[in-house]
Design a protein around this motif. Structure first.
Motif, short mmCIF file in Angstrom:
data_model
loop_
_atom_site.label_atom_id
_atom_site.label_comp_id
_atom_site.label_asym_id
_atom_site.label_seq_id
_atom_site.Cartn_x
_atom_site.Cartn_y
_atom_site.Cartn_z
N ARG A 210 -8.38 2.54 1.28
CA ARG A 210 -7.16 2.04 1.92
C ARG A 210 -6.61 3.15 2.82
NH1 ARG A 210 -8.93 -1.87 -0.12
NH2 ARG A 210 -7.84 -3.57 -1.23
N ALA B 118 -2.79 3.76 3.25
CA ALA B 118 -1.92 3.95 2.08
C ALA B 118 -1.04 5.19 2.25
CB ALA B 118 -2.76 4.08 0.82
N GLU C 146 0.81 -1.22 0.00
CA GLU C 146 0.00 0.00 0.00
C GLU C 146 0.85 1.28 0.00
OE1 GLU C 146 -2.95 -0.17 3.07
OE2 GLU C 146 -4.01 -1.83 2.10
#
Length: 779
Positions: free
Chosen positions: A629, A632, A597
């Motif tokens: 996400r 990330a 990520e």
């Protein structure tokens, strides 16, 4: 009251100014018309001068003290050959100069004139009286080195040599050297501009525009064939510049001989006899007369009169300047119009080349191109011109350039000229000297020319530099360059009109295409207007410039097709696949072991498309990624990154690492590489490096232009922020190893620098040989 009187006087002169312009303009037009009907060329033949002896002519006017001080050095220098002679032309002096010479210098000939004929008239009398073919003309305030004659005489081994100038030093070593003997001239704002160059790199014979009237040797027969110094320039200044122009237009050569040393007591004669205001007035008048006599190309002549009108109008209210024509200068010139017309007729009759060609030939590059017919050596000599630092390679263009230089240096004699932003960058380029035949640096001076009314693009004006132009010409002549390799469209202005030397340009991106895309992406009418104006300037300028090139190297087939769509004549000279590439072997291919990520964006953030891409990525794409996400992270690597507060905070998801010494390290860690470029042209080096490094990539279609057309073949493609984010997330979850492997293979097979540099060398050889065929050389 005085101000009112001055203002009214200026208004009166402003009313009279059109007549000062129109009368000579009409007269010159009619004279040219008559010459076109009844005139004919009268070209004197080329004859080699007898260079075994010289006559040294010294014009003198009331300079007894200067003769007493400096003449002994001249007599000593001439004493080595009994055929040499020293001739003093006394211009009607009233200080007893002639009697003093007869009493104290028995070996010196004295030509005593009844009246002062001025510098030109007195010099002409001396030339007519001289016994030798080579005449050395010296001011009376010159001290000469004992061996100054030999280098001057040696210059006349060339039968086309018209004159040779000494290297001039000042008697006061602390004084700024306003004159050196290495003269240069160009046409600007409707007038001739002249200067002396100080260039210690020039140690041998070198072309120059004119030989100074008080420190040079001339071929006597050629001098008299051109009519000698024109007396329209009386009492002084401009005669030698005029004669230099006529010599080059006749097809003859003027040289600078740095080994011939003289020392000048600057303005030791004129400066103490006349006021600065009077001297400036004479200069103003004579610059106008030079144009009326010597400028025969209609466009230049129209430019002269338009600038004269505008400059004189400004001077009426802002005061006189040496950079502008004054009303007084025009009026004085107008009084000599009949003489100027006679001189113009003679000048046209004696010319064999155009004004433009006469301005070109004294420049080193053109001189080699026009006069050196020797065949190319086995190893081509290439001059590589870069507008930006090459090392360290902090942007894509620098990667292309540095790797080309490394691969090309063993194959040719490679000479570099690299523009720097600061002196400190010289050290970064020290390693280039080990592999290249020569390396020259020039610190770029930013232009303050906003150029709202200019037809030239801003990027071109920004990189215009007369010192750079001089350096290019110097290197071409000193190193006998066969091929000029120019980087970026903004440097295309230095391509020059070569007949034998091959000029090649690498379009790192198509400039007007980039500007057009920036216009489409711009927000706000003012920014769009600025980009629109630059586009309207850039497109015609760039296409015209490219027509001058022998080869146009482009990053991709797409770039070549884009240019050809505007001008089909460009197609045969466009070469994709010979410059855009990387040394694939230097990049480690690593698919596994990447940090989950994480995203990477690389670029030089002085480049506007990278700035715009970063803003779009952080404000439009990254929020969509973080929504799905939250953990990330985006890594930003590259020189000149924006400060953190300029970008959206995004909860600490952005890490700005800035410049790193080796960008290859940055490609080893992240899970996904992003290329969100919205504008620009060419090939993104960052994508080539990512392909070679084994990192999965997501790009916009413009970002992947020339590299990937099919989504998923070498990288994922998306132009919508949401779609771009979804592709990133998909690669987080499922790294596409097959796509990454194909991308590496693509770089190895089609973009490897070592292989494409061999093709580059082949293109150089073909371009040079095509131009060197006799049938292609214009008379």
């Amino acid at each position: 009251m005085i101000r009112v009187v001055r203002f009214l006087r200026a208004l009166l002169l402003l009313v009279a100014l059109p007549f000062l312009i129109l009368i000579p303009a009409i007269a010159l037009f009619l004279a040219d018309l008559v010459w076109a009907i009844a005139g004919r060329r009268r070209l004197p033949v080329d004859t080699a001068a007898d260079r075994t002896a010289a006559t040294i002519v010294i014009p003198n006017w009331n300079g007894r003290d200067l003769l007493e001080k400096y003449l002994p050095s001249v007599v000593e220098a001439a004493s080595g050959n009994p055929r040499n002679e020293v001739l003093v032309v006394d211009n009607g002096s009233t200080d007893g100069s002639a009697d003093f010479l007869r009493q104290n210098f028995a070996g010196v000939r004295v030509l005593a004139l009844d009246k002062n004929l001025g510098f030109g008239g007195g010099s002409n009398a001396g030339f007519r009286a001289a016994k030798n073919d080579v005449v050395v003309l010296l001011n009376s305030d010159m001290r000469v080195a004992p061996d100054f004659l030999a280098p001057l005489l040696a210059a006349f081994e060339d039968p086309q040599a018209f004159a040779a100038s000494c290297q001039i030093l000042f008697t006061d070593p602390a004084k700024l050297r306003e004159e050196t003997g290495l003269t240069q001239a160009w046409w600007q704002d409707g007038a001739i501009r002249v200067r002396h160059r100080l260039d210690d790199s020039i140690t041998g014979r070198f072309p120059c525009f004119y030989a100074g009237g008080g420190s040079s040797a001339f071929d006597r027969r050629k001098f008299l064939a051109l009519g000698g110094f024109d007396e329209i320039y009386r009492p002084f200044y401009g005669e030698d510049t005029d004669l230099g122009m006529m010599a080059w237009k006749r097809g003859w050569k003027v040289f600078y001989e740095p080994a011939s040393l003289v020392w000048h007591e600057h303005r030791g004669t004129i400066g103490r006899k006349f006021s600065p205001a009077y001297i400036d007035g004479v200069l103003q008048k004579n610059f106008v007369l030079f144009a009326w006599k010597n400028i025969h190309e209609p466009a230049r002549l129209v430019s002269h009169f338009l600038h004269a009108w505008g400059g004189a109008s400004i001077s009426l209210f802002a005061g006189d300047s040496r950079e502008r024509v004054s009303t007084a200068g025009l009026a004085r010139a107008l009084l000599q119009l009949p003489g100027a017309l006679r001189s113009r007729w003679r000048a046209r009759s004696l010319a064999s080349v155009s004004d433009s060609e006469a301005f070109r030939r004294p420049l080193g590059g053109y001189f080699r191109d026009r006069f050196d017919a020797s065949p190319a050596p086995e190893k081509l000599r290439v001059l590589f011109l870069s507008p930006y630092p090459i090392l360290p390679p902090i942007h894509g263009g620098a990667v292309f350039m540095s790797q080309t230089v490394r691969e090309l240096a063993p194959l040719v004699d490679l000479h570099l000229i690299v523009l720097l932003d600061s002196e400190a960058q010289r050290e970064d380029h020290a390693g280039l000297h080990e592999n290249c035949a020569s390396v020259e640096h020039l610190v770029r001076v930013s232009s303050d020319d906003h150029g709202w009314g200019s037809a030239r693009p801003h990027a071109v004006r920004e990189f215009f530099n007369r010192d750079l132009e001089w350096l290019i010409h110097r290197q071409i002549l000193l190193h006998e360059i066969d091929v000029l390799q120019i980087e970026y469209a903004n440097m295309g202005q230095y391509a020059l009109d070569f007949r034998r030397i091959a000029a090649c340009l690498f379009e790192h991106d198509v400039y007007f295409q980039t500007v057009g895309r920036q216009r489409n992406q711009a927000s706000g009418w003012l920014r769009k207007a600025r980009f629109s104006l630059e586009y309207l300037r850039a497109m015609p300028w760039e296409l015209k410039m490219l027509r001058q090139m022998d080869r146009v190297q482009v990053c991709t087939v797409d770039n070549g097709e884009y240019l050809s769509s505007f001008d089909r004549s460009l197609a045969p000279k466009i070469l994709p696949g010979v410059r855009a590439g990387i040394d694939t072997s230097r990049y480690d291919f690593a698919v596994n072991g990447r940090t989950p990520e994480t995203m990477l964006f690389v670029g030089s953030f002085r480049h506007l498309p990278n700035q715009e891409a970063l803003m779009w990525l952080t404000s439009s794409v990254l929020p969509a990624v973080l929504q799905k996400r939250p953990g990330a992270r985006l890594l930003i690597v590259g020189s000149d990154p924006p400060p953190p507060h300029v970008l959206p905070s995004q909860g600490g998801a952005i890490e700005i690492r800035g410049f790193v010494p080796d960008v290859r390290d940055a490609f080893r860690e992240p899970a996904v590489f992003v290329c969100p470029i919205l504008a620009g042209s060419g090939v993104r080096v960052k994508l080539l490096e990512a392909f070679a490094s084994g990192i999965p990539c997501v790009s916009t279609r413009i970002g992947a232009e020339g590299l990937a057309r099919t989504p998923g073949e070498f990288c994922r493609l998306a132009d919508d922020p949401e779609a771009f984010a979804n592709e990133i997330i998909d690669l987080f979850d499922r790294p596409d190893v097959e796509m990454v492997t194909r991308a590496r293979r693509e770089v190895e097979e089609n973009w490897d620098m070592r292989a494409i540099t061999v093709k580059l060398l082949e293109s150089y050889r073909a371009a040079y040989e095509a131009k060197s065929r006799p049938a292609t050389i214009r008379p």
